[in-house]
Write an enzyme that holds these catalytic residues in place. Sequence first.
Site, PDB file in Angstrom:
ATOM      1  N   HIS A 116       0.833  -1.201   0.000  1.00 12.35           N
ATOM      2  CA  HIS A 116       0.000   0.000   0.000  1.00 12.35           C
ATOM      3  C   HIS A 116       0.867   1.250   0.000  1.00 12.35           C
ATOM      4  O   HIS A 116       0.402   2.330  -0.347  1.00 12.35           O
ATOM      5  CB  HIS A 116      -0.903   0.021   1.231  1.00 12.35           C
ATOM      6  CG  HIS A 116      -2.108  -0.860   1.090  1.00 12.35           C
ATOM      7  ND1 HIS A 116      -2.024  -2.211   0.908  1.00 12.35           N
ATOM      8  CD2 HIS A 116      -3.431  -0.558   1.084  1.00 12.35           C
ATOM      9  CE1 HIS A 116      -3.240  -2.709   0.798  1.00 12.35           C
ATOM     10  NE2 HIS A 116      -4.112  -1.733   0.909  1.00 12.35           N
ATOM     11  N   SER A 117       2.118   1.107   0.419  1.00 15.36           N
ATOM     12  CA  SER A 117       3.011   2.248   0.536  1.00 15.36           C
ATOM     13  C   SER A 117       4.122   2.146  -0.496  1.00 15.36           C
ATOM     14  O   SER A 117       4.835   1.143  -0.556  1.00 15.36           O
ATOM     15  CB  SER A 117       3.596   2.267   1.951  1.00 15.36           C
ATOM     16  OG  SER A 117       4.819   2.958   1.960  1.00 15.36           O
TER      17      SER A 117
END
Lengths: 257, 212
Positions: A25-26
Amino acid sequence: MHEARGENRPSDTGAGRVGIVFVSHSARLAEGLVELASQMAPATRLIAAGGTADGRIGTSFDAVSAALREANTGRGVVVLCDLGSAILIAATARDFLDDEEREGVYIVDAPLVEGGVAAAVAAEGGADRLGVVAAAESARTSWTAPAVSAESGKSPTEAVMTAPVEAAPDIRYARTVTLINVSGLHARPAAEFVRLANTFPAKVTVNGKDAKSLLSIMGLALVAGATAEIVSADASGQEAVDALADLVESGFGEERA
Amino acid sequence: MSLDATWVVEWMRHSARVLAENRAELGTLDREIGDGDHGENMDRGFIAVLSELDAIPDDATPGEVLRRAAMTLISTIGGAAGPLYGTALLKASDAVGSETQLDGASIVALLRAARDGIVLRGKAEVGEKTMVDSWTPAVDAASSAEGAGESPAGILRAAAEAGSAGAEATEPLIARKGRASYLGERAIGHRDPGAQSTALILHAAADAARNA
């Protein structure tokens, strides 16, 4: 935010090795993992696919699709993901590949960092897709290692280190060596050790742990000054034990502690 | 009576409108048990679908409209909802093939395929506090309505009402999938945002058919 992905590497990096994609997600998490794993697997194609197209936290179908293609060296692609929707996106992206490309893509359910590093080292050592998957999956059980046993008050690692050696078959060959380099049997030296161990067919252990498993070796936490008993009970094991013991005694090209 | 590609286009337009209107509410539901971006993500995805609709040729079949909407949602929603709703519409598109007029049986097949796509992708079952808890009662109600000889519009209305009831029924559940599953019993008392967006989309389908 995409400078770190691919452009600074020659496009033929990783030829002949399984490619690996980290989906997070990052963006920074995925790119940081490429940086970390590259240290131990410099010749393997490691691709980060983190964050959304506009730089937010999330996962992007288009970025993951592009990463799956970029990681394809022809020897297969192994994908590691962080949270649930990253797995959904990766599975959807795989479904949209051509039949031929899709065949080679495998999504592993394993801890991202530990599994990712283990997978990268296995790929670096020339393992095939299933070997890379098995290395990543070994990270699932590595979590149990640091637990301290209530009975002995020692961690399983320490317990193994001090356990009496089991009845040895006649062909058992062992050498006990001392870690002389600064970082001990950790990170890059551990990866180098495991890579060398994997070049021999014989089964070899270090203080009772599989010499071919990066996570087992790193789990031993052998620091400078510690001793390692390198053992093989296989008929062809002497050569492997000697090579590994010599490597440890060489200090891995690092500064001495 | 049957529905054509115009209905699918209107369904997507109604969905975009209702998701924009409920963007804040979906965000609130998601903040309670998830990461808070569901309203924003759904709105962004359907705004992109609206642009895509403008590019669709007049003679497109219902299946083609569904397929293009699916691809747009997968690329633009981000988060789990993108692959889930995208796969749903893709499977719905496959289910209606090249049909130009959708009768009651086709509508039921479309809804069932969408639900099956979500189950396939998300591996969730009924009772796990996910969008499946809205989709499955909706499919069952649609099937019953079709069996009772209802029109496509009546079938879609029955599906929407059952979908809403299903979304409401997620409130007492413990989540077994997704980010909410980390909350354990703390998820009790909160409606699942995915089930709620499903109910909204099913109502949009029924509203689009009412004027068809």
